[in-house]
Design a protein around this motif. Structure first.
Motif, PDB file in Angstrom:
ATOM      1  N   TRP A   1       0.829  -1.205   0.000  1.00  0.00           N
ATOM      2  CA  TRP A   1       0.000   0.000   0.000  1.00  0.00           C
ATOM      3  C   TRP A   1       0.866   1.259   0.000  1.00  0.00           C
ATOM      4  O   TRP A   1       0.520   2.260  -0.623  1.00  0.00           O
ATOM      5  CB  TRP A   1      -0.979   0.009   1.185  1.00  0.00           C
ATOM      6  N   ALA A   2       2.005   1.213   0.672  1.00  0.00           N
ATOM      7  CA  ALA A   2       2.902   2.368   0.703  1.00  0.00           C
ATOM      8  C   ALA A   2       3.561   2.575  -0.659  1.00  0.00           C
ATOM      9  O   ALA A   2       3.801   3.711  -1.084  1.00  0.00           O
ATOM     10  CB  ALA A   2       3.960   2.183   1.786  1.00  0.00           C
ATOM     11  N   TYR A   3       3.848   1.466  -1.349  1.00  0.00           N
ATOM     12  CA  TYR A   3       4.413   1.546  -2.700  1.00  0.00           C
ATOM     13  C   TYR A   3       3.455   2.293  -3.626  1.00  0.00           C
ATOM     14  O   TYR A   3       3.858   3.216  -4.336  1.00  0.00           O
ATOM     15  CB  TYR A   3       4.689   0.125  -3.210  1.00  0.00           C
ATOM     16  N   TYR A   4       2.191   1.905  -3.596  1.00  0.00           N
ATOM     17  CA  TYR A   4       1.210   2.556  -4.466  1.00  0.00           C
ATOM     18  C   TYR A   4       0.957   3.997  -4.036  1.00  0.00           C
ATOM     19  O   TYR A   4       0.713   4.870  -4.873  1.00  0.00           O
ATOM     20  CB  TYR A   4      -0.091   1.761  -4.505  1.00  0.00           C
ATOM     21  N   LEU A   5       1.046   4.266  -2.758  1.00  0.00           N
ATOM     22  CA  LEU A   5       0.893   5.632  -2.274  1.00  0.00           C
ATOM     23  C   LEU A   5       2.044   6.507  -2.780  1.00  0.00           C
ATOM     24  O   LEU A   5       1.829   7.659  -3.177  1.00  0.00           O
ATOM     25  CB  LEU A   5       0.838   5.647  -0.751  1.00  0.00           C
ATOM     26  N   CYS A   6       3.244   5.967  -2.789  1.00  0.00           N
ATOM     27  CA  CYS A   6       4.391   6.708  -3.325  1.00  0.00           C
ATOM     28  C   CYS A   6       4.279   6.919  -4.827  1.00  0.00           C
ATOM     29  O   CYS A   6       4.678   7.958  -5.347  1.00  0.00           O
ATOM     30  CB  CYS A   6       5.697   5.991  -2.991  1.00  0.00           C
ATOM     31  N   MET A   7       3.734   5.940  -5.521  1.00  0.00           N
ATOM     32  CA  MET A   7       3.502   6.113  -6.958  1.00  0.00           C
ATOM     33  C   MET A   7       2.502   7.236  -7.196  1.00  0.00           C
ATOM     34  O   MET A   7       2.679   8.069  -8.076  1.00  0.00           O
ATOM     35  CB  MET A   7       2.997   4.816  -7.598  1.00  0.00           C
ATOM     36  N   LEU A   8       1.451   7.293  -6.400  1.00  0.00           N
ATOM     37  CA  LEU A   8       0.467   8.364  -6.505  1.00  0.00           C
ATOM     38  C   LEU A   8       1.094   9.706  -6.149  1.00  0.00           C
ATOM     39  O   LEU A   8       0.790  10.732  -6.766  1.00  0.00           O
ATOM     40  CB  LEU A   8      -0.727   8.078  -5.596  1.00  0.00           C
ATOM     41  N   ALA A   9       1.984   9.708  -5.191  1.00  0.00           N
ATOM     42  CA  ALA A   9       2.670  10.948  -4.810  1.00  0.00           C
ATOM     43  C   ALA A   9       3.505  11.496  -5.959  1.00  0.00           C
ATOM     44  O   ALA A   9       3.785  12.696  -6.009  1.00  0.00           O
ATOM     45  CB  ALA A   9       3.550  10.704  -3.581  1.00  0.00           C
ATOM     46  N   GLY A  10       3.878  10.635  -6.900  1.00  0.00           N
ATOM     47  CA  GLY A  10       4.607  11.092  -8.085  1.00  0.00           C
ATOM     48  C   GLY A  10       3.807  12.077  -8.909  1.00  0.00           C
ATOM     49  O   GLY A  10       4.363  12.996  -9.508  1.00  0.00           O
ATOM     50  N   VAL A  11       2.498  11.906  -8.954  1.00  0.00           N
ATOM     51  CA  VAL A  11       1.640  12.840  -9.687  1.00  0.00           C
ATOM     52  C   VAL A  11       1.708  14.210  -9.023  1.00  0.00           C
ATOM     53  O   VAL A  11       1.866  15.239  -9.688  1.00  0.00           O
ATOM     54  CB  VAL A  11       0.189  12.324  -9.743  1.00  0.00           C
ATOM     55  N   ILE A  12       1.617  14.225  -7.711  1.00  0.00           N
ATOM     56  CA  ILE A  12       1.694  15.482  -6.961  1.00  0.00           C
ATOM     57  C   ILE A  12       3.086  16.099  -7.102  1.00  0.00           C
ATOM     58  O   ILE A  12       3.225  17.313  -7.286  1.00  0.00           O
ATOM     59  CB  ILE A  12       1.325  15.245  -5.484  1.00  0.00           C
ATOM     60  N   ALA A  13       4.107  15.276  -7.051  1.00  0.00           N
ATOM     61  CA  ALA A  13       5.479  15.761  -7.203  1.00  0.00           C
ATOM     62  C   ALA A  13       5.691  16.363  -8.585  1.00  0.00           C
ATOM     63  O   ALA A  13       6.359  17.401  -8.724  1.00  0.00           O
ATOM     64  CB  ALA A  13       6.467  14.620  -6.966  1.00  0.00           C
TER      65      ALA A  13
END
Length: 74
Positions: free
Chosen positions: A44-56
């Motif tokens: 779940w943290a992996y996918y959350l970090c992937m989603l954070a890439g959009v924000i980044a």
């Protein structure tokens, strides 16, 4: 104008931007994947970090636009 011509025009107008987007996306995915393989973090943290890439992505390019605007004003 045909679909093919429209796509060709779009690509020729946005070529450098599309390349920068691709490099950013590949770099982000590689960095997160390597980090989670080394740390063996939860999925779940992996996918959350992937989603954070959009924000980044939007945050990074918004800050670049602001810096360029401030540079031209000074």
């Amino acid at each position: 104008m045909s679909f093919r011509e429209a796509v060709g025009d779009h690509i020729s107008e946005h070529r450098s931007g599309m390349l920068v987007d691709l490099v950013f996306a590949c770099s982000w995915v590689t960095m997160v994947t390597v980090l989670f393989r080394v740390l063996d973090g939860p999925e779940w943290a992996y996918y959350l970090c992937m989603l954070a890439g959009v924000i980044a992505y939007y945050g990074f390019f918004a800050s670049v636009a602001i810096a360029r605007e401030n540079e031209t004003i000074s």
